[in-house]
Design a protein around this motif. Structure first.
Motif, short mmCIF file in Angstrom:
data_model
loop_
_atom_site.label_atom_id
_atom_site.label_comp_id
_atom_site.label_asym_id
_atom_site.label_seq_id
_atom_site.Cartn_x
_atom_site.Cartn_y
_atom_site.Cartn_z
N PRO A 31 7.44 -8.18 -1.31
CA PRO A 31 6.87 -7.99 0.03
C PRO A 31 7.09 -6.55 0.50
CG PRO A 31 8.20 -9.99 -0.06
CD PRO A 31 8.44 -9.26 -1.35
N LEU A 32 6.00 -5.89 0.90
CA LEU A 32 6.06 -4.48 1.30
C LEU A 32 5.34 -4.29 2.64
CD1 LEU A 32 5.07 -2.84 -2.11
CD2 LEU A 32 7.37 -2.93 -1.15
N ILE A 33 5.65 -3.17 3.27
CA ILE A 33 4.91 -2.77 4.45
C ILE A 33 3.48 -2.44 4.04
CG2 ILE A 33 4.74 -1.09 6.32
CD1 ILE A 33 7.10 -2.93 6.64
N GLN A 34 2.51 -2.84 4.83
CA GLN A 34 1.11 -2.60 4.51
C GLN A 34 0.84 -1.11 4.28
OE1 GLN A 34 -1.58 -4.03 7.46
NE2 GLN A 34 -3.41 -3.74 6.22
N GLY A 35 0.19 -0.80 3.14
CA GLY A 35 -0.14 0.57 2.80
C GLY A 35 0.83 1.24 1.84
N MET A 36 1.94 0.54 1.50
CA MET A 36 2.95 1.12 0.61
C MET A 36 2.74 0.73 -0.86
SD MET A 36 6.66 0.98 2.47
CE MET A 36 7.06 2.04 3.87
N GLU A 37 1.74 -0.10 -1.16
CA GLU A 37 1.60 -0.65 -2.51
C GLU A 37 1.44 0.44 -3.58
OE1 GLU A 37 0.49 -3.66 0.48
OE2 GLU A 37 -0.15 -1.57 0.11
N ARG A 38 0.54 1.39 -3.33
CA ARG A 38 0.28 2.43 -4.33
C ARG A 38 1.51 3.32 -4.54
NH1 ARG A 38 -4.88 6.64 -4.24
NH2 ARG A 38 -4.42 7.65 -6.25
N THR A 39 2.14 3.70 -3.42
CA THR A 39 3.35 4.54 -3.52
C THR A 39 4.44 3.80 -4.27
OG1 THR A 39 2.79 5.54 -1.39
CG2 THR A 39 5.05 5.83 -2.18
N TYR A 40 4.55 2.51 -4.03
CA TYR A 40 5.59 1.70 -4.71
C TYR A 40 5.35 1.70 -6.22
CZ TYR A 40 8.70 -2.17 -5.82
OH TYR A 40 9.70 -2.95 -6.36
N LYS A 41 4.09 1.52 -6.64
CA LYS A 41 3.78 1.47 -8.07
C LYS A 41 4.11 2.80 -8.75
CE LYS A 41 0.21 -2.12 -8.14
NZ LYS A 41 -1.20 -2.43 -8.48
N MET A 42 3.72 3.91 -8.12
CA MET A 42 4.01 5.22 -8.71
C MET A 42 5.51 5.48 -8.77
SD MET A 42 1.20 6.40 -9.72
CE MET A 42 1.87 7.97 -10.25
N MET A 120 11.87 1.11 0.20
CA MET A 120 10.58 0.45 0.41
C MET A 120 10.72 -1.06 0.32
SD MET A 120 7.69 2.87 -1.41
CE MET A 120 8.58 3.27 -2.90
N GLU A 121 11.60 -1.56 -0.55
CA GLU A 121 11.80 -3.00 -0.69
C GLU A 121 12.50 -3.59 0.53
OE1 GLU A 121 13.97 -3.23 -4.31
OE2 GLU A 121 12.21 -3.01 -5.60
N LYS A 122 13.41 -2.81 1.14
CA LYS A 122 14.14 -3.30 2.31
C LYS A 122 13.35 -3.16 3.61
CE LYS A 122 18.76 -2.17 0.52
NZ LYS A 122 19.95 -1.29 0.71
N ALA A 123 12.27 -2.38 3.57
CA ALA A 123 11.55 -2.05 4.80
C ALA A 123 11.07 -3.28 5.57
CB ALA A 123 10.38 -1.12 4.47
N PRO A 124 10.45 -4.30 4.94
CA PRO A 124 9.99 -5.46 5.72
C PRO A 124 11.12 -6.19 6.44
CG PRO A 124 8.96 -5.43 3.55
CD PRO A 124 10.03 -4.40 3.52
N ALA A 125 12.24 -6.43 5.73
CA ALA A 125 13.38 -7.11 6.36
C ALA A 125 13.99 -6.26 7.45
CB ALA A 125 14.43 -7.44 5.30
N GLU A 126 14.07 -4.94 7.19
CA GLU A 126 14.63 -4.04 8.19
C GLU A 126 13.74 -3.98 9.43
OE1 GLU A 126 16.55 0.47 8.35
OE2 GLU A 126 15.40 -0.18 6.61
N LEU A 127 12.42 -4.02 9.22
CA LEU A 127 11.49 -4.01 10.34
C LEU A 127 11.66 -5.27 11.18
CD1 LEU A 127 9.06 -2.81 11.84
CD2 LEU A 127 7.57 -4.00 10.21
N ALA A 128 11.74 -6.43 10.52
CA ALA A 128 11.91 -7.69 11.25
C ALA A 128 13.23 -7.72 12.02
CB ALA A 128 11.85 -8.86 10.26
N GLU A 129 14.29 -7.23 11.38
CA GLU A 129 15.60 -7.20 12.04
C GLU A 129 15.59 -6.25 13.25
OE1 GLU A 129 20.25 -6.00 11.01
OE2 GLU A 129 18.73 -6.02 9.44
N THR A 130 14.93 -5.11 13.08
CA THR A 130 14.87 -4.13 14.17
C THR A 130 14.09 -4.68 15.36
OG1 THR A 130 14.96 -2.34 12.54
CG2 THR A 130 14.23 -1.77 14.76
N ILE A 131 12.98 -5.36 15.09
CA ILE A 131 12.18 -5.95 16.18
C ILE A 131 12.98 -7.05 16.88
CG2 ILE A 131 10.14 -7.35 16.67
CD1 ILE A 131 8.64 -5.74 14.59
N GLU A 132 13.71 -7.86 16.09
CA GLU A 132 14.53 -8.92 16.69
C GLU A 132 15.64 -8.33 17.57
OE1 GLU A 132 17.35 -12.71 15.31
OE2 GLU A 132 16.37 -11.44 13.82
N THR A 133 16.28 -7.27 17.08
CA THR A 133 17.33 -6.61 17.86
C THR A 133 16.75 -6.03 19.15
OG1 THR A 133 18.50 -6.04 15.82
CG2 THR A 133 19.12 -4.83 17.81
#
Length: 633
Positions: A31-42, A120-133
Motif C-alpha cells: 500500500p502506497l500513497i497515490q502517485g508513488m508507484e513509479r518512484t517505488y519501483k525505480m 515510502m512503505e510507512k507513508a500510508p500508516a504514518e498519514l493515517a496516524e497523523t490525521i487521527e492525532t
C-alpha cells in the motif's frame, strides 16, 4: 587494465536491466500513497541492484579475467613467473578500486536507498496516524498543536484529499480560536513558580539594589522602586542587616502602587490597572501571565503604553518565560526538517533510579550560536532503585538545549550525575506556550501506577485519584498536579546524536559513530556485544571482499576463453542469471562463514576481537595471493 573495467561495466549494466525487468514483471506493490508507484519501483530496482552489487562485481570480475587472459601463455608455464606477478599487480589495483566502491556502497548507498524505500512503505500508516492525532488534538481543544500535525500530513502526501481537507479544517479552527482570543482573554493560571533573580541583575550588591530603589522612589517611579527593593529582599539571607531596610522599601513602594490615583479618563485608569495587574503577577512568580499582560500593553495603540515600565517588565517577564518554556512557533518546520525517529535509550541516576526514554522524532537547529534539539512525542518511564515502575509521562513537544556544566554548582555534580570531564549536558524544556495567545500550553501528562504510589504520597503530592471512575483500575491520571518544567540528563550533550543512530540499530550507524559509541553502549541500555560484532564485521568487510576478488581472479585464470580478442558475445547474456545465481549463493555462504567467525572472535576475545579478526583475514589474503601467483599455463 582498461579491458577488464569495460567488461565489468557492461556486465553490471546488463544485470541492472534484468533486475528492472523482474521488478516490473513480478514485484507486488505494498500500500502506497497515490502517485508513488513509479518512484517505488525505480527505488526498489536500484536497491536490489546495489544489494546484489558485490556478487555482480565478483562474477563480472571473474568473467573479465577469463576474457582478458590468453589460454595459451608461454610466459606463465612455471609457478611464480614474472608474468603472474605482473598480472597480480593489475588484479591488486583493480581490486583496490572495486573494494573502495563496494565498501562505499555497503556503508552509504544501500542504507540510503533502504531508508527511502521504508519511508515510502510507512507513508500510508504514518498519514493515517497523523490525521487521527490531528482529530484527537482538535477534540481536546488544541488547534494550534493540531495545525503542526495537519501540515505534516500534507508533507507526507501532498496530493491526498484527506490531508488537504484536514489542513483546511484545522486552519479554520485556528482562525476561529484566534478571533475568540480577541474577545475572551484567559487570565487565570494555576501554576506558580518561585521568582528568580534575573540573570542580568545578578551582578548587583544588596546596597546597590537599595540605592536604585531609593532613586526610583525619589522620582515616584514606584514600579521600579518596588522591583529593586524586592530583589534586595530576595538576595538577603536571614541574618543580613539590610533585610529590614529592603523589606521596608518594598512595602512602602507597594503601598504607593495601591494608592488611589487620579486619571483624566477611563482609558488611562484601565491602562494603569492592567499594568499593576501585570506587575503583581510578575512579583508573585506568575511570569507567564505577566508576559501576556505586558505583551498586550506593548502591542496596544494606547499612547501611555510607551512608558519604560511596560518595556522593562515585558523584557524581564519574557526572559523568565524563555527560561521555563519554549514557543510553539519554534517547531513550525519540524515535520519537514526532522532528521531521525524512533529513538530510545536508558539513563541511570546516582540514587539507583533510571529513566527509559522514547522519542518519536527529533529536529536539530542552529540557534544563538549553538545547537538546539526539538523532540516530538517524548515518552519517559521512571523506575525506582529496585527496577519497579513508578510513573511515566508524555509530552507532544519538548526542547533540548546544551547547558555548560560550569553553570552548575560543583557540590551538586555528584547528586545530578554530572562528570566534570563533560563540556555540557542536555536540559529538556517540557512545556511550550504560544508566543501571542495566552492559555495555549503544551505540558506533560503523567500516569502513575497505583502499586507504585502509596496513599500517603498521593496525599502529600495533592493528587486526585481518578482511577475509580476509569475502566483501568491500575492507572491514575493527574493532569492538574504541579510538575517540573525541565529535566536535566546526566550525559554529555554530544552523545545525543550518537544515540539517535544507535536506536535505529548498529547497522545504520556510521563506522566512526559506532566506534565512538561502543564504550558507552551498556550505559545507555544497549548490548555491547551486538555493537562490537557489527563494528568488527564492517571494519573487516573490505578484507573479505579483497579475498574474494583475488579468489575470483584465480577462477578467471582457470577458465580462460579461447579468443581473448572478443570483448563480448551476445549469448553470454544467457549465462548472466546462471553465473549470477551461483556467485550469489557462494557469496552469501562465504559472508555467513565470516559473520560466524566474527561472532566467535567477539565471544572469545571481546574488545580485542577487532585485532584478531584483521590479522586472521590478512593471513587469508596472503593465502589467496599465494594461490594466484602459483598459477601456471
Amino acid at each position: 587494465m582498461k579491458k577488464p573495467v569495460i567488461i565489468i561495466l557492461i556486465y553490471a549494466l546488463l544485470t541492472y536491466l534484468i533486475i528492472l525487468g523482474c521488478v516490473n514483471a513480478f514485484l507486488k506493490l505494498p500500500p502506497l500513497i497515490q502517485g508513488m508507484e513509479r518512484t517505488y519501483k525505480m527505488t526498489a530496482t536500484t536497491l536490489g541492484f546495489l544489494t546484489l552489487l558485490p556478487p555482480i562485481v565478483l562474477s563480472g570480475f571473474s568473467v573479465a579475467c577469463a576474457v582478458t587472459w590468453k589460454k595459451s601463455d608461454s610466459l606463465s608455464r612455471r609457478r611464480f613467473s614474472q608474468a603472474m606477478f605482473d598480472r597480480y599487480k593489475v588484479v591488486f589495483i583493480i581490486s583496490l578500486i572495486l573494494v573502495s566502491i563496494l565498501s562505499l556502497n555497503e556503508e552509504i548507498f544501500v542504507s540510503s536507498f533502504k531508508k527511502k524505500l521504508q519511508k515510502m512503505e510507512k507513508a500510508p500508516a504514518e498519514l493515517a496516524e497523523t490525521i487521527e492525532t490531528t482529530n484527537n488534538l482538535l477534540e481536546q481543544g488544541h488547534p494550534y498543536i493540531a495545525l503542526q500535525f495537519a501540515k505534516r500530513a500534507v508533507e507526507i502526501a501532498p496530493t491526498s484529499q484527506d490531508a488537504l481537507s484536514m489542513l483546511k479544517i484545522v486552519q479554520d479552527e485556528v482562525d476561529l480560536e484566534h478571533d475568540r482570543e480577541l474577545y475572551n482573554k484567559i487570565i487565570d493560571r494555576k501554576n506558580r513558580v518561585v521568582k528568580p533573580i534575573q540573570e542580568k541583575n545578578i551582578g548587583y550588591t544588596i546596597l546597590q539594589l537599595l540605592d536604585m530603589s531609593r532613586e526610583a522612589a525619589s522620582k515616584k517611579e514606584w514600579f521600579n522602586a518596588h522591583y529593586w527593593a524586592q530583589l534586595a529582599v530576595d538576595a538577603c539571607d536571614g541574618t543580613n542587616t539590610n533585610l529590614s531596610a529592603a523589606t521596608e522599601a518594598a512595602n512602602y513602594a507597594w503601598k504607593q502602587l495601591n494608592l488611589p490615583v487620579e486619571f483624566d479618563n477611563s482609558e488611562e485608569r484601565l491602562y494603569y490597572k492592567t499594568k499593576r495587574e501585570g506587575y503583581k503577577a510578575f512579583t508573585g512568580g506568575d511570569t507567564l501571565k505577566a508576559y501576556y499582560i505586558f505583551l498586550g500593553l506593548a502591542d496596544s495603540d494606547i499612547e501611555h503604553c510607551k512608558d519604560p515600565d511596560v518595556k522593562k517588565f515585558f523584557e524581564l517577564a519574557k526572559e523568565d518565560v524563555e527560561n521555563k518554556y519554549f514557543f510553539l512557533d519554534e517547531i513550525e518546520n519540524m515535520k519537514e526538517l526532522a532528521d531521525s525517529d524512533n529513538i530510545y535509550f536508558r539513563l541511570d541516576y546516582p540514587n539507583g533510579t533510571s529513566n527509559v526514554f522514547y522519542i518519536g522524532k527529533t529536529m536539530d537547529i542552529k540557534r544563538d550560536g549553538g545547537l538546539v534539539r526539538y523532540l516530538e512525542n517524548l515518552n519517559v518511564i521512571h523506575y525506582d532503585a529496585n527496577g519497579d515502575f513508578r510513573y511515566s509521562f508524555y509530552v507532544p513537544y519538548a526542547k533540548v538545549t546544551a547547558q555548560p556544566i560550569s553553570e552548575f554548582d560543583p557540590k551538586y555534580h555528584e547528586v545530578l550525575g554530572i562528570n566534570k570531564k563533560w563540556k555540557s549536558i542536555p536540559v529538556i524544556t517540557l512545556q511550550a506556550v504560544d508566543r501571542v495567545t495566552e492559555g495555549i500550553i503544551s505540558r506533560p501528562e503523567y500516569t502513575f501506577s497505583r502499586s507504585g504510589l502509596s496513599g500517603e504520597i498521593i496525599s502529600e503530592l495533592k493528587m486526585r485519584d481518578l482511577s475509580e471512575t476509569r475502566e483501568n483500575k491500575d492507572a491514575i491520571f493527574f493532569k492538574s498536579a504541579p510538575r517540573s518544567t525541565t529535566m536535566i540528563l546526566p550525559m554529555p550533550y554530544s552523545d545525543f546524536h550518537v544515540i539517535n543512530q544507535a536506536s535505529s540499530g548498529a547497522e545504520d550507524m556510521t563506522i566512526f559513530a559506532l566506534n565512538k559509541f561502543l564504550p558507552d553502549a551498556v550505559e545507555y541500555g544497549f548490548s555491547k556485544e551486538v555493537f562490537t560484532e557489527n563494528l568488527v564485521q564492517r571494519i573487516t568487510y573490505p578484507f573479505i571482499i579483497f579475498i574474494m576478488l583475488i579468489f575470483c581472479a584465480c577462477l578467471g585464470w582457470s577458465y580462460r576463453i579461447d579468443n581473448p580478442k572478443q570483448l563480448f558475445r551476445f549469448r553470454w547474456i544467457l549465462l548472466i542469471p546462471v553465473l549470477g545465481t551461483i556467485t550469489l549463493f557462494i557469496y552469501s555462504a562465504v559472508r555467513y562463514l565470516f559473520v560466524m567467525a566474527n561472532y566467535v572472535f567477539v565471544g572469545l576475545f571481546g574488545s580485542g576481537s577487532m585485532l584478531v579478526a584483521i590479522i586472521t583475514y590478512i593471513v587469508i589474503l596472503f593465502g589467496v595471493s599465494f594461490l594466484f601467483l602459483s598459477r601456471k599455463s
